[in-house]
Scaffold this active site. Structure first.
Site, short mmCIF file in Angstrom:
data_model
loop_
_atom_site.label_atom_id
_atom_site.label_comp_id
_atom_site.label_asym_id
_atom_site.label_seq_id
_atom_site.Cartn_x
_atom_site.Cartn_y
_atom_site.Cartn_z
N LYS A 1 -1.17 8.02 -2.53
CA LYS A 1 -0.93 6.58 -2.65
C LYS A 1 -1.55 6.11 -3.96
CE LYS A 1 -0.46 2.12 -2.02
NZ LYS A 1 -1.05 1.69 -3.30
N PRO A 2 -0.74 5.92 -5.02
CA PRO A 2 -1.29 5.45 -6.29
C PRO A 2 -1.45 3.94 -6.30
CG PRO A 2 1.05 5.80 -6.54
CD PRO A 2 0.70 6.18 -5.11
N CYS B 1 -15.46 3.49 -14.43
CA CYS B 1 -16.55 3.35 -13.45
C CYS B 1 -17.85 3.92 -13.97
CB CYS B 1 -16.16 4.00 -12.13
SG CYS B 1 -15.63 5.71 -12.31
N TRP C 1 -6.04 2.59 -10.75
CA TRP C 1 -5.13 2.32 -11.86
C TRP C 1 -5.70 2.74 -13.21
CZ3 TRP C 1 -7.49 -0.59 -15.50
CH2 TRP C 1 -8.52 -1.43 -15.10
N ASN C 2 -7.04 2.84 -13.34
CA ASN C 2 -7.62 2.98 -14.68
C ASN C 2 -7.54 4.40 -15.24
OD1 ASN C 2 -9.50 3.70 -12.68
ND2 ASN C 2 -11.25 3.18 -14.00
N GLU D 1 -15.41 7.94 -4.24
CA GLU D 1 -15.96 7.68 -5.57
C GLU D 1 -15.80 6.19 -5.80
OE1 GLU D 1 -15.92 6.56 -9.24
OE2 GLU D 1 -14.29 7.98 -9.54
N LEU D 2 -16.93 5.46 -5.73
CA LEU D 2 -16.89 4.01 -5.66
C LEU D 2 -17.45 3.38 -6.93
CD1 LEU D 2 -18.04 3.76 -1.92
CD2 LEU D 2 -15.71 3.95 -2.83
N GLU E 1 -20.77 -5.26 -12.09
CA GLU E 1 -19.96 -4.43 -12.98
C GLU E 1 -18.91 -5.32 -13.65
OE1 GLU E 1 -17.82 -0.07 -12.62
OE2 GLU E 1 -17.70 -1.44 -10.92
N GLY F 1 -12.19 3.95 -5.94
CA GLY F 1 -11.97 2.51 -6.00
C GLY F 1 -13.27 1.76 -5.80
N SER F 2 -13.15 0.53 -5.35
CA SER F 2 -14.31 -0.34 -5.23
C SER F 2 -15.19 0.04 -4.04
CB SER F 2 -13.87 -1.80 -5.09
OG SER F 2 -13.29 -2.02 -3.82
#
Length: 476
Positions: free
Chosen positions: A172-173, A281, A148-149, A247-248, A379, A225-226
């Protein structure tokens, strides 16, 4: 309020499904709805992408580049509309949204060019009776799960290389900010991409994710995402050995040495820490300043933070927009309260601003922090900058590397020797040296350790969507 739809096999669908309300975090108002799709819609999109792959993968690199060039031009022409949508759905200050849309466009432009630079190899043979070649082929149907960011740039960073390589895609957003993806797919339709090449499914993350992971027609997952979700995807991908780019999470340190230019350091840390209200991130989460300049840096940094203006991002003069939701405010508040209870000093900010229905938090600077504080271990994803003093470079390296994450780090020093030696020992995939905003379309983006696997951006971003096929040709 606009009702947006999903895009499957060249058609806008989902009119009859239940709707997910997209809320502006600055004021709590509903800005639009998207359909709540599930497994059935995901499988439909995957099947469409699979069928389209048979022909899209056979197009020439020049043909694919042509589609991407048209898409790039449309993004540039519609920059203001895309920026307004982004700010309304996730709160980013409008000038930052404009910057993100322009950044998103660069990925499409870069990969339009890279499409024509996918080279195979002729390998010298060990015998006269054989010729040896390496061919490059698209991996297949790609599922892109975006956050979302950065709802535009994180999509184009995945979509650009996938389409350039000859893959088809199912997007998939995030349910927090899906409208930016809808608007970008609208531009894909205007650019003329054949039906089934680009597909968009909104709705239930669990159901759509289940379909993606179980459907063997999906050969590649690209996810931002996470770390927790990334680990789940790794486990779920094992049954079909799906290829992954992940990409976490990150927990970026900034190391500022005594010989740094203080003004440059303050500017760089401000850019890194407070962009998107700290919801990036790669933003500065742990700031380590050598004792010789610690006090002067902290004073100037706190003064700069106090000047930032908080409010609805739609206003031109706003520096800090809202956090994405109330739970994010609660997390930031918990981190600040924990630090203060363990001896940190509050030098700027320190309060949630939620009286008007928004989810704002003041830009905050904490001094005197130490590793026992939650904010130095987790974080925060908010506009809070904790600063810790250190004495030696060896101490700074140990503190910076003391994390399971390894996405980004930053170094401020005027010494080439010190900077080189320091960076050689930092275990992070991205380093900004006297630079708080190092990202660009033409360079690789990705982390070490638990911050992910694979790279996005640059020529490595194209490699992630290609298979190498070795061909041995007998000459008898």
């Amino acid at each position: 309020m606009t009702e947006y739809l999903m895009y499957i096999n060249g058609e806008w669908v989902g009119q009859d499904l239940d709707k997910l309300e997209v809320v502006n975090p600055a004021n709590g108002q509903i800005v639009g709805t998207v359909p709540i799709g599930g497994e059935a819609e995901a499988h439909e999109a995957i099947n469409a992408a699979y069928i389209a792959f048979q022909t899209w993968s056979q197009t020439t690199a020049y043909e694919r580049a042509g589609y991407l060039k048209r898409l790039h031009q449309l993004i540039v022409e519609n920059l203001e509309e895309l920026a307004q949508v982004m700010t309304s759905e996730m709160g980013k200050p409008i000038n930052e949204s404009r910057g993100e849309v322009a950044y998103a466009a660069t990925f499409i432009e870069w990969y339009a060019e890279e499409a024509k630079r996918v080279y195979g190899e002729t390998v010298p043979s060990h015998t006269r009776e054989k010729r040896m070649q390496v061919w490059k082929k698209p991996v297949g149907v790609v599922a892109a799960i975006t956050p979302w960011n950065f709802p535009a740039a994180m999509l184009t960073r995945k979509m650009g290389p996938a389409l350039a390589a000859g893959c088809t895609i199912v997007i998939k957003p995030s349910g927090e900010s899906p409208i930016s993806a809808v608007k970008l797919v609208e531009l894909c339709e205007k650019a003329g991409f054949p039906k089934g090449v680009v597909n968009l499914v909104t709705g239930s993350s669990s159901q759509i994710g289940k379909a993606i992971m179980e459907n063997d027609k999906v050969r590649k997952i690209t996810f931002t995402g996470s770390t927790e979700v990334g680990k789940v995807l790794i486990r779920q991908s094992a049954d079909q050995v799906k290829r992954l780019s992940l990409e976490l999470g990150g927990h970026a340190p900034i190391v500022i040495l005594d010989d740094a230019d203080v003004e440059v350091a303050v500017k760089g840390v401000m850019a890194s820490k407070f962009r998107n209200a700290g919801q990036t991130c790669v933003c500065a989460n742990r700031i380590y300043v050598q004792s010789g300049i610690h006090d002067v840096f902290l004073e100037k940094f706190a003064e700069a933070a106090k000047k930032l203006k908080v409010g609805d991002g739609i206003s031109e003069d706003i520096d800090i927009g809202p956090l994405i939701n109330r739970s994010s405010v609660d997390k930031v508040s918990r981190h600040v309260e924990d630090a203060l209870s363990k001896g940190a000093s509050l030098l700027a900010g320190g309060k949630a601003l939620t009286d008007e229905g928004g989810t704002f938090y003041e830009p905050t600077v904490l001094g005197g922090v130490n590793p026992s504080m939650i904010i130095m271990q987790e974080e925060t994803f908010g506009p809070v900058a904790p600063v810790q003093k250190f004495e030696t470079v060896e101490e700074a390296i140990q503190l910076a590397n003391d994390t399971p994450y390894g996405l980004a780090a930053y170094v401020f020093t005027q010494s080439v020797a010190k900077g080189t030696l320091l960076i050689e020992q930092l275990n992070f995939g991205i380093i900004g040296w006297n630079d708080g905003t190092p990202s660009a379309a033409q360079v690789p983006f990705g982390g070490m350790k638990e911050s992910g696997m694979g790279k996005e951006g640059g020529h490595e971003g194209m490699d992630a969507f290609l298979e190498s096929q070795y061909v041995a040709i007998g000459m008898n």
